[in-house]
Design a protein around this motif. Structure first.
Motif, PDB file in Angstrom:
ATOM      1  N   ALA A  52     -65.087  25.838 -25.187  1.00 51.71           N
ATOM      2  CA  ALA A  52     -65.140  26.774 -26.316  1.00 51.71           C
ATOM      3  C   ALA A  52     -66.562  27.068 -26.781  1.00 51.71           C
ATOM      4  N   ALA A  53     -67.401  26.045 -26.892  1.00 50.53           N
ATOM      5  CA  ALA A  53     -68.735  26.238 -27.447  1.00 50.53           C
ATOM      6  C   ALA A  53     -69.745  26.637 -26.366  1.00 50.53           C
ATOM      7  N   ARG A  54     -69.259  27.143 -25.236  1.00 51.55           N
ATOM      8  CA  ARG A  54     -70.089  27.546 -24.093  1.00 51.55           C
ATOM      9  C   ARG A  54     -71.077  26.466 -23.680  1.00 51.55           C
ATOM     10  N   PRO A  55     -70.593  25.250 -23.406  1.00 46.95           N
ATOM     11  CA  PRO A  55     -71.524  24.194 -23.005  1.00 46.95           C
ATOM     12  C   PRO A  55     -72.006  24.446 -21.582  1.00 46.95           C
ATOM     13  N   LYS A  56     -73.186  23.916 -21.284  1.00 43.75           N
ATOM     14  CA  LYS A  56     -73.718  24.024 -19.927  1.00 43.75           C
ATOM     15  C   LYS A  56     -73.398  22.765 -19.129  1.00 43.75           C
ATOM     16  N   LEU A  57     -72.657  21.864 -19.760  1.00 48.12           N
ATOM     17  CA  LEU A  57     -72.237  20.640 -19.078  1.00 48.12           C
ATOM     18  C   LEU A  57     -70.788  20.342 -19.460  1.00 48.12           C
ATOM     19  N   LEU A  58     -69.988  20.084 -18.446  1.00 50.87           N
ATOM     20  CA  LEU A  58     -68.578  19.790 -18.678  1.00 50.87           C
ATOM     21  C   LEU A  58     -68.308  18.370 -18.187  1.00 50.87           C
ATOM     22  N   LEU A  59     -67.814  17.518 -19.076  1.00 53.00           N
ATOM     23  CA  LEU A  59     -67.504  16.138 -18.706  1.00 53.00           C
ATOM     24  C   LEU A  59     -65.995  16.000 -18.602  1.00 53.00           C
ATOM     25  N   MET A  60     -65.516  15.412 -17.500  1.00 50.74           N
ATOM     26  CA  MET A  60     -64.071  15.319 -17.320  1.00 50.74           C
ATOM     27  C   MET A  60     -63.689  13.926 -16.838  1.00 50.74           C
ATOM     28  N   ASP A  61     -62.811  13.271 -17.625  1.00 49.18           N
ATOM     29  CA  ASP A  61     -62.408  11.905 -17.321  1.00 49.18           C
ATOM     30  C   ASP A  61     -60.984  11.915 -16.770  1.00 49.18           C
ATOM     31  N   GLU A  62     -60.845  11.981 -15.466  1.00 49.13           N
ATOM     32  CA  GLU A  62     -59.538  12.038 -14.788  1.00 49.13           C
ATOM     33  C   GLU A  62     -58.596  13.028 -15.456  1.00 49.13           C
ATOM     34  N   PRO A  63     -59.033  14.272 -15.634  1.00 46.66           N
ATOM     35  CA  PRO A  63     -58.205  15.206 -16.408  1.00 46.66           C
ATOM     36  C   PRO A  63     -56.882  15.534 -15.717  1.00 46.66           C
ATOM     37  N   PHE A  64     -56.836  15.367 -14.377  1.00 42.51           N
ATOM     38  CA  PHE A  64     -55.602  15.716 -13.671  1.00 42.51           C
ATOM     39  C   PHE A  64     -54.829  14.463 -13.257  1.00 42.51           C
ATOM     40  N   GLY A  65     -55.277  13.302 -13.776  1.00 45.20           N
ATOM     41  CA  GLY A  65     -54.719  12.029 -13.331  1.00 45.20           C
ATOM     42  C   GLY A  65     -53.229  11.882 -13.589  1.00 45.20           C
ATOM     43  N   ALA A  66     -52.737  12.524 -14.656  1.00 50.37           N
ATOM     44  CA  ALA A  66     -51.330  12.319 -15.021  1.00 50.37           C
ATOM     45  C   ALA A  66     -50.441  13.455 -14.513  1.00 50.37           C
ATOM     46  N   LEU A  67     -50.986  14.327 -13.664  1.00 49.62           N
ATOM     47  CA  LEU A  67     -50.209  15.500 -13.236  1.00 49.62           C
ATOM     48  C   LEU A  67     -49.640  15.305 -11.831  1.00 49.62           C
ATOM     49  N   ASP A  68     -48.597  16.074 -11.519  1.00 47.34           N
ATOM     50  CA  ASP A  68     -48.035  15.983 -10.172  1.00 47.34           C
ATOM     51  C   ASP A  68     -48.966  16.671  -9.172  1.00 47.34           C
ATOM     52  N   GLU A  69     -48.771  16.350  -7.900  1.00 47.60           N
ATOM     53  CA  GLU A  69     -49.699  16.762  -6.855  1.00 47.60           C
ATOM     54  C   GLU A  69     -49.878  18.287  -6.766  1.00 47.60           C
ATOM     55  N   MET A  70     -48.785  19.032  -6.921  1.00 47.51           N
ATOM     56  CA  MET A  70     -48.891  20.489  -6.764  1.00 47.51           C
ATOM     57  C   MET A  70     -49.672  21.109  -7.912  1.00 47.51           C
ATOM     58  N   THR A  71     -49.338  20.673  -9.144  1.00 45.83           N
ATOM     59  CA  THR A  71     -50.067  21.160 -10.315  1.00 45.83           C
ATOM     60  C   THR A  71     -51.538  20.792 -10.190  1.00 45.83           C
ATOM     61  N   ARG A  72     -51.751  19.584  -9.708  1.00 48.17           N
ATOM     62  CA  ARG A  72     -53.091  19.063  -9.573  1.00 48.17           C
ATOM     63  C   ARG A  72     -53.947  19.943  -8.660  1.00 48.17           C
ATOM     64  N   GLU A  73     -53.395  20.293  -7.478  1.00 47.98           N
ATOM     65  CA  GLU A  73     -54.161  21.115  -6.524  1.00 47.98           C
ATOM     66  C   GLU A  73     -54.439  22.500  -7.100  1.00 47.98           C
ATOM     67  N   ARG A  74     -53.453  23.051  -7.838  1.00 45.31           N
ATOM     68  CA  ARG A  74     -53.667  24.372  -8.412  1.00 45.31           C
ATOM     69  C   ARG A  74     -54.777  24.318  -9.463  1.00 45.31           C
ATOM     70  N   LEU A  75     -54.742  23.272 -10.290  1.00 42.68           N
ATOM     71  CA  LEU A  75     -55.773  23.167 -11.331  1.00 42.68           C
ATOM     72  C   LEU A  75     -57.151  22.881 -10.732  1.00 42.68           C
ATOM     73  N   GLN A  76     -57.180  22.161  -9.615  1.00 45.34           N
ATOM     74  CA  GLN A  76     -58.477  21.918  -8.949  1.00 45.34           C
ATOM     75  C   GLN A  76     -59.101  23.243  -8.531  1.00 45.34           C
ATOM     76  N   SER A  77     -58.278  24.112  -7.911  1.00 47.92           N
ATOM     77  CA  SER A  77     -58.800  25.419  -7.488  1.00 47.92           C
ATOM     78  C   SER A  77     -59.295  26.202  -8.694  1.00 47.92           C
ATOM     79  N   GLU A  78     -58.485  26.145  -9.800  1.00 50.20           N
ATOM     80  CA  GLU A  78     -58.898  26.874 -10.994  1.00 50.20           C
ATOM     81  C   GLU A  78     -60.202  26.334 -11.556  1.00 50.20           C
ATOM     82  N   LEU A  79     -60.338  25.013 -11.500  1.00 51.22           N
ATOM     83  CA  LEU A  79     -61.539  24.397 -12.068  1.00 51.22           C
ATOM     84  C   LEU A  79     -62.786  24.827 -11.293  1.00 51.22           C
TER      85      LEU A  79
END
Lengths: 263, 279
Positions: free
Chosen positions: A154-181
């Motif tokens: 939101a605040a247009r940061p130039k650094l994004l920190l992510m702590d296992e953000p997809f860790g709790a998701l199923d494999e298919m959702t996970r792969e889709r979100l990886q591509s989006e990321l």
């Protein structure tokens, strides 16, 4: 501002406990360039999340120096130089999706009109334009995580920190979100520090994979993926991809892996 | 210490709200049955009651027929309403003042550990003594023509559940939410306003619902121990002593109505507040 998003030298973290001190991290040397995508990977207890929390100034290092865009971590946090997403989406349940995304802007006194237009932009970016007025409990886990990513941006940061953000998701959702990321990271040209314990995830997303090892938590290897800027589904099937996956796996195990099913 | 007091009160709000899920092997009741069932029970009880009093005629003299009570209630409604207003006002003042004090002190206790340490034994002491027991003392202190003693009793009765629940609610913020606020560089006041307070809100509402009934009971029972000659409790005592059973029971009905209104309003508030409980 320097061209270094993160600069860590000699960083260590010691947690005092009742039975003595626990060394969570020792002697970490890590530079992350602006716009670079770096993954931290390793078994539980290797200090990868601890390192991320030090960068985010959610915990303080006990030794060494840590600079974010050339400033101390605390200054960078107060200046909103980074956005962060956790394994749990951590959305406020009494706020709508839009109000959750706007939270960092609201905290810093951004006007209502600006917030509304920024929220619309971000909702579009994470593909949730139709859900801005919904509440978090009406969304699936994957959608909640997208809201969390939008909030981090939101605040247009130039650094994004992510702590296992997809860790709790199923494999298919996970792969889709990886591509989006990868798309989002490219569009915003933000540097990303991404904690994961999935080898394919780390390889698919990253320019560099930082391999860590426990007792005491430390960096044991850094692997350049050299897979280029285009990260699409074809990449997941490519020989280079498997090659890097093997390299990271060997670095994690410390020895060359013997291939039992080589054909 | 406060946790010991908490266990004596109904549980904290459950996430999700709504109807409880039936246990395995238990079928959920159809919607219409859920409100028809209590109505049927009520009618049955009334039927037995009428049969006992009016047909058999073996009931004690102080238990008149529900029909006689209803007639008395309608006939005397203007004076019953006046007394209802007195008792309801005392209860409402007690509920509002007690809740505000509880909010203030719970906030202080949550913010500063020493305050918590000072208040915990006091609240435990208040929670274990029957509050109405001090009413005769208060009535003597503030004079027989003052409603203050009754209001003070209702205040103390309402204070305890609100204090205990709010204090608990103020401590329910989740680590991930605190991390989110901290990483967004929220000030302590912003964190309180945007995270701590909304998290505690359902707990406050649960406290209010419990306190509303206690305030009505305390205000009504306090009237038995003296003070001005008005209010529902005073009337029940007077007419019971003079043998006017139907009128005494009509006043009891008035008391029930006050309690119901208080309970329904606070239950509605609670339901609104728990609509979006933590995910």
């Amino acid at each position: 501002m320097t061209d270094r998003a993160v600069q860590a030298s000699g960083v260590g973290k010691v947690f005092p406990t009742k039975t003595g001190e626990v060394v969570a991290l020792t002697d970490v040397e890590l530079d992350v360039a602006a716009g670079e995508f770096v993954s931290l990977i390793g078994p539980s207890g290797c200090g990868k999340s601890t390192l991320l929390r030090l960068i985010a100034d959610l915990d303080q290092a006990t030794s060494g120096t840590l600079e974010i865009f050339g400033k101390p971590a605390k200054r960078a946090r107060i200046d909103q130089d980074y956005g962060i997403a956790f394994q749990q989406a951590g959305l406020l349940p009494w706020r709508t999706v839009g109000a959750n995304i706007a939270l960092p802007l609201e905290l810093h006194g951004t006007g209502r009109a600006d917030r509304v237009s920024r929220v619309a932009e971000l909702a579009e970016l994470v593909g949730l334009s139709d859900f801005v007025d919904r509440y978090p409990d009406q969304l699936s886990g994957g959608m909640q995580q997208r809201v969390a990513i939008a909030r981090a941006l939101a605040a247009r940061p130039k650094l994004l920190l992510m702590d296992e953000p997809f860790g709790a998701l199923d494999e298919m959702t996970r792969e889709r979100l990886q591509s989006e990321l990868t798309r989002i990271a490219a569009e915003t040209s933000a540097a990303v520090v991404f904690v994961t314990h999935s080898i394919p995830e780390a390889v698919f997303l990253s320019d560099r994979v930082v391999v860590m090892s426990p007792r005491p938590g430390r960096i044991t290897d850094v692997i350049e993926t050299g897979l280029g800027d285009v990260r699409d589904e074809a990449l997941r099937e490519s020989p280079e991809f498997f090659d890097r996956v093997t390299a990271v796996r060997e670095a994690l195990h410390g020895t060359p892996v013997t291939r039992a099913s080589e054909s | 210490m406060t946790d010991a007091a908490t266990t004596m009160l109904p549980a904290a709000p459950k996430p999700g709200g709504g109807a409880p899920r039936p246990a395995p092997g238990e079928r959920e009741l159809p919607g219409w049955l859920r409100w028809v069932a209590p109505v049927v029970v009520g009618i049955l009880i009334l039927a037995v009651w009428i049969f006992w009093v009016d047909v058999l005629g073996t009931a004690p003299r102080m238990l008149p027929s529900p029909i006689a009570i209803a007639e008395e209630f309608v006939r005397r409604f203007p004076i019953i309403l006046d007394d209802m207003k007195i008792t309801a006002t005392n209860a409402l003042i007690g509920l509002v003042v007690g809740s505000l004090l509880a909010l203030l002190f719970a906030g202080l206790a949550a913010a500063a550990k020493p305050v918590d340490g000072m208040l915990a034994p006091l609240v435990s002491a208040l929670a274990v003594i029957p509050i109405v027991a001090v009413t005769p003392i208060l009535n003597t202190m503030f004079g027989a023509s003052s409603q203050f003693g009754r209001q003070a009793v209702a205040t103390i009765a309402a204070f305890i559940p609100v204090f205990v629940n709010v204090l608990r609610g103020l401590r329910q913020t989740r680590p991930v939410h605190r991390d989110v606020l901290r990483s967004s560089a929220a000030s302590p006041w912003q964190t309180f306003r945007m995270l701590t307070l909304p998290t505690a809100l359902p707990y406050l509402m649960t406290g209010l619902r419990i306190a509303s009934s206690l305030a009505v009971i305390a205000a009504l029972v306090a009237e038995y121990f003296g003070g001005p000659a008005d209010g529902i409790g005073t009337a029940i005592a007077t007419y019971a002593k003079s043998g006017r059973a139907a009128l005494a029971w009509a006043y009891v009905l008035g008391g029930i109505l006050i309690g119901l209104v208080f309970f329904l309003v606070t239950s509605l508030l609670e339901r609104l507040a728990t609509r979006r409980s933590p995910v």
